[in-house]
Scaffold this motif. Structure first.
Motif, PDB file in Angstrom:
ATOM      1  N   MET A 238     -45.120  39.940  88.427  1.00  0.00           N
ATOM      2  CA  MET A 238     -46.556  39.836  88.216  1.00  0.00           C
ATOM      3  C   MET A 238     -46.970  40.518  86.917  1.00  0.00           C
ATOM      4  O   MET A 238     -47.874  40.055  86.218  1.00  0.00           O
ATOM      5  CB  MET A 238     -47.309  40.458  89.399  1.00  0.00           C
ATOM      6  N   SER A 239     -46.292  41.626  86.569  1.00  0.00           N
ATOM      7  CA  SER A 239     -46.589  42.302  85.311  1.00  0.00           C
ATOM      8  C   SER A 239     -46.398  41.368  84.129  1.00  0.00           C
ATOM      9  O   SER A 239     -47.222  41.322  83.202  1.00  0.00           O
ATOM     10  CB  SER A 239     -45.680  43.531  85.143  1.00  0.00           C
ATOM     11  N   CYS A 240     -45.304  40.622  84.160  1.00  0.00           N
ATOM     12  CA  CYS A 240     -44.994  39.739  83.037  1.00  0.00           C
ATOM     13  C   CYS A 240     -46.016  38.614  82.899  1.00  0.00           C
ATOM     14  O   CYS A 240     -46.478  38.313  81.789  1.00  0.00           O
ATOM     15  CB  CYS A 240     -43.588  39.162  83.203  1.00  0.00           C
ATOM     16  N   ILE A 241     -46.391  37.983  84.012  1.00  0.00           N
ATOM     17  CA  ILE A 241     -47.301  36.844  83.881  1.00  0.00           C
ATOM     18  C   ILE A 241     -48.732  37.287  83.599  1.00  0.00           C
ATOM     19  O   ILE A 241     -49.475  36.594  82.905  1.00  0.00           O
ATOM     20  CB  ILE A 241     -47.240  35.902  85.107  1.00  0.00           C
ATOM     21  N   ILE A 242     -49.128  38.451  84.112  1.00  0.00           N
ATOM     22  CA  ILE A 242     -50.476  38.950  83.814  1.00  0.00           C
ATOM     23  C   ILE A 242     -50.557  39.410  82.361  1.00  0.00           C
ATOM     24  O   ILE A 242     -51.528  39.099  81.650  1.00  0.00           O
ATOM     25  CB  ILE A 242     -50.860  40.081  84.779  1.00  0.00           C
ATOM     26  N   PHE A 243     -49.544  40.151  81.915  1.00  0.00           N
ATOM     27  CA  PHE A 243     -49.491  40.560  80.513  1.00  0.00           C
ATOM     28  C   PHE A 243     -49.540  39.335  79.610  1.00  0.00           C
ATOM     29  O   PHE A 243     -50.287  39.297  78.624  1.00  0.00           O
ATOM     30  CB  PHE A 243     -48.198  41.350  80.271  1.00  0.00           C
ATOM     31  N   GLY A 244     -48.739  38.317  79.942  1.00  0.00           N
ATOM     32  CA  GLY A 244     -48.707  37.110  79.127  1.00  0.00           C
ATOM     33  C   GLY A 244     -50.025  36.358  79.121  1.00  0.00           C
ATOM     34  O   GLY A 244     -50.488  35.894  78.079  1.00  0.00           O
ATOM     35  N   LEU A 245     -50.645  36.236  80.290  1.00  0.00           N
ATOM     36  CA  LEU A 245     -51.906  35.501  80.393  1.00  0.00           C
ATOM     37  C   LEU A 245     -53.018  36.170  79.595  1.00  0.00           C
ATOM     38  O   LEU A 245     -53.682  35.534  78.774  1.00  0.00           O
ATOM     39  CB  LEU A 245     -52.319  35.390  81.859  1.00  0.00           C
ATOM     40  N   TRP A 246     -53.219  37.464  79.860  1.00  0.00           N
ATOM     41  CA  TRP A 246     -54.337  38.159  79.230  1.00  0.00           C
ATOM     42  C   TRP A 246     -54.069  38.458  77.757  1.00  0.00           C
ATOM     43  O   TRP A 246     -54.979  38.908  77.042  1.00  0.00           O
ATOM     44  CB  TRP A 246     -54.652  39.445  79.995  1.00  0.00           C
ATOM     45  N   SER A 247     -52.849  38.197  77.312  1.00  0.00           N
ATOM     46  CA  SER A 247     -52.532  38.358  75.891  1.00  0.00           C
ATOM     47  C   SER A 247     -52.458  37.016  75.169  1.00  0.00           C
ATOM     48  O   SER A 247     -52.073  36.967  74.012  1.00  0.00           O
ATOM     49  CB  SER A 247     -51.184  39.088  75.736  1.00  0.00           C
ATOM     50  N   SER A 248     -52.815  35.933  75.857  1.00  0.00           N
ATOM     51  CA  SER A 248     -52.674  34.613  75.211  1.00  0.00           C
ATOM     52  C   SER A 248     -53.933  33.769  75.362  1.00  0.00           C
ATOM     53  O   SER A 248     -54.849  33.870  74.546  1.00  0.00           O
ATOM     54  CB  SER A 248     -51.449  33.891  75.774  1.00  0.00           C
ATOM     55  N   ASN A 249     -54.000  32.961  76.437  1.00  0.00           N
ATOM     56  CA  ASN A 249     -55.059  31.959  76.441  1.00  0.00           C
ATOM     57  C   ASN A 249     -56.464  32.507  76.663  1.00  0.00           C
ATOM     58  O   ASN A 249     -57.446  31.876  76.298  1.00  0.00           O
ATOM     59  CB  ASN A 249     -54.763  30.833  77.451  1.00  0.00           C
ATOM     60  N   PHE A 250     -56.594  33.724  77.193  1.00  0.00           N
ATOM     61  CA  PHE A 250     -57.932  34.297  77.307  1.00  0.00           C
ATOM     62  C   PHE A 250     -58.485  34.739  75.951  1.00  0.00           C
ATOM     63  O   PHE A 250     -59.669  35.041  75.830  1.00  0.00           O
ATOM     64  CB  PHE A 250     -57.926  35.476  78.290  1.00  0.00           C
ATOM     65  N   TRP A 251     -57.624  34.762  74.934  1.00  0.00           N
ATOM     66  CA  TRP A 251     -58.079  35.099  73.599  1.00  0.00           C
ATOM     67  C   TRP A 251     -58.452  33.868  72.783  1.00  0.00           C
ATOM     68  O   TRP A 251     -58.942  33.989  71.659  1.00  0.00           O
ATOM     69  CB  TRP A 251     -57.009  35.910  72.854  1.00  0.00           C
ATOM     70  N   ALA A 252     -58.211  32.683  73.325  1.00  0.00           N
ATOM     71  CA  ALA A 252     -58.509  31.463  72.562  1.00  0.00           C
ATOM     72  C   ALA A 252     -59.967  31.391  72.111  1.00  0.00           C
ATOM     73  O   ALA A 252     -60.227  31.077  70.937  1.00  0.00           O
ATOM     74  CB  ALA A 252     -58.131  30.228  73.382  1.00  0.00           C
TER      75      ALA A 252
END
Length: 428
Positions: A238-252
């Motif tokens: 869960m750490s990996c996918i949350i880190f990845g999500l909030w560091s990628s498409n939420f910044w679009a």
């Protein structure tokens, strides 16, 4: 409001047979959709909010400071999420529905209070408490759904539960697109009080699942012999996918808004295009969530499905930000890649609404799922701050985002260590 809160703690537990599976599904879906709406508004109104709050706190509202403080505030919100592991244990001990009501009440009230902030410190405090409430809704609602529906529909309904998130993101983007310039950032946050209306329905229509009524768990049992590996592996995935999500498409939206403003577009037009980006991204997210039960069925393995989405997420982030924006400076291509980005980086959560509760017995299902999700947010909370700091240093959001997408490679070994639960009934 006080009467509603009191009701959330005093209503009696009833027989789970009184509620149809679809009624439970739509109630939990609505809660998750509305907190998706609450949590996603920040990305659309970040620039407007900080442009007012930073000067009010004696800080220049420069592009670098908006990026830096925006990332810090994002992380504070996620740390509130991380602290919400308490709610999973409470849901096991005091009831799924009762605790779900409390989480909805807290995130609704404190999201609305963000719209009344007069400075950056007050805003940060309200964001933290709102995150604390939002983080608990999943820990109570997902086990509630797993334990309230027949086994032959469980995977399909729990997989579809995460369609609530892109729907909430759609709603936030749509409201921003049609009314953001009228409501302003304060009005947008004040809309966050609306989820509180769900509480009365939950207490009067959704009973506690029968299998959870006798559970009186010890939190330490999550780390006992035979359970500890599952607990930690789930948290690290869960750490990996949350880190990845909030560091990628939420910044679009932020990437698009800052790029358009720098090229001479008006702030209103830039904000509208940021909202369009959110809508486009969530087309892919919705597709990923709808297809997740079918994908897991075709692959016949939770592990292989997770590996597919981890690798796909890495490739989608690099293609969208590093290739389309950083190297080609092509916003059109970026918009075309956003549905693929949403499909992988956010659609993967559809797998974990199925898989996480399957890893834990009934007495630990809320605590285990909540701990894994909340610990994931501890690492995930570092992502936005790192993005903001790297962007301020390098002058490039896309480069910072692409570098941090390597988190998906780090997550692959944890998938191999996780228990395979495909084609097995829900543990009792």
């Amino acid at each position: 409001m006080a009467e509603i809160a009191t009701s959330a703690t005093t209503a009696s537990v009833t027989d789970a047979a009184a509620a149809s599976p679809l009624k439970v599904f739509w109630a939990t879906w609505a809660g998750w959709m509305l907190d998706g709406f609450d949590s996603s508004m920040y990305g659309y109104i970040l620039v407007g909010a900080l442009s007012e709050l930073l000067p009010a706190s004696g800080i220049e509202a420069s592009r670098a400071n908006i990026g830096l403080y925006g990332g810090i505030l994002f992380s504070i919100f996620m740390l509130g999420w991380a602290c919400s592991m308490f709610w999973g244990w409470a849901a096991d001990r005091y009831g799924r529905v009762r605790i779900m009501c409390w989480t909805v009440l807290i995130y609704s009230v404190f999201t609305a209070l963000c719209g009344l902030s007069t400075g950056i410190v007050m805003f940060a405090l309200f964001r933290f408490v709102a995150g604390f409430g939002i983080g608990g809704e999943w820990a109570a609602g997902t086990p509630l759904l797993h334990e309230s529906v027949p086994e032959n529909t469980r995977v399909r309904l729990t997989g579809w539960l995460h369609t609530a998130t892109p729907t909430g993101l759609f709603l936030a983007a749509f409201v921003t697109l049609i009314g953001g310039s009228v409501l302003g950032w304060r009005g947008m946050f004040l809309l966050g009080i609306l989820p509180a209306l769900l509480i009365a329905y939950l207490r009067s229509n959704i009973p506690e699942p029968a299998r959870a009524q006798s559970a009186k768990p010890s939190f330490s049992a999550l780390f006992a012999k035979g359970q500890a590996q599952t607990t930690w592996v789930a948290a690290l995935m869960m750490s990996c996918i949350i880190f990845g999500l909030w560091s990628s498409n939420f910044w679009a939206p932020t990437v698009i808004i800052t790029k358009l403003v720098a090229s001479g577009s008006t702030p209103a037009h830039a904000q509208q295009m940021g909202a369009v980006a959110g809508l486009v991204t969530n087309v892919g997210t919705l597709a990923g969530c709808l297809l997740m039960p079918w994908i897991t069925g075709r692959l016949g393995s939770r592990r292989w499905t997770a590996a597919l989405f981890f690798v796909g997420s890495l490739l989608a982030v690099v293609a969208s930000y590093e290739l389309a924006i950083e190297h080609l400076d092509n916003l059109t291509l970026f918009f075309m890649l956003l549905p693929i980005l949403g499909f992988f980086t956010n659609g993967v959560f559809g797998l974990f609404t199925i898989w996480l509760p399957e890893m834990f017995p009934s007495a630990l299902r809320g605590a285990g799922s909540g701990f894994a999700f909340s610990m994931g947010r501890v690492l995930g909370a570092a992502g936005p701050t790192l993005i903001g700091a790297l962007a301020a240093t390098t002058g490039s959001y896309p480069l910072a985002i692409s570098l941090l997408s390597l988190i998906y490679l780090i997550g692959l070994p944890f998938i191999a260590l996780a228990p395979e639960t495909a084609n097995q009934p829900l543990a009792k």
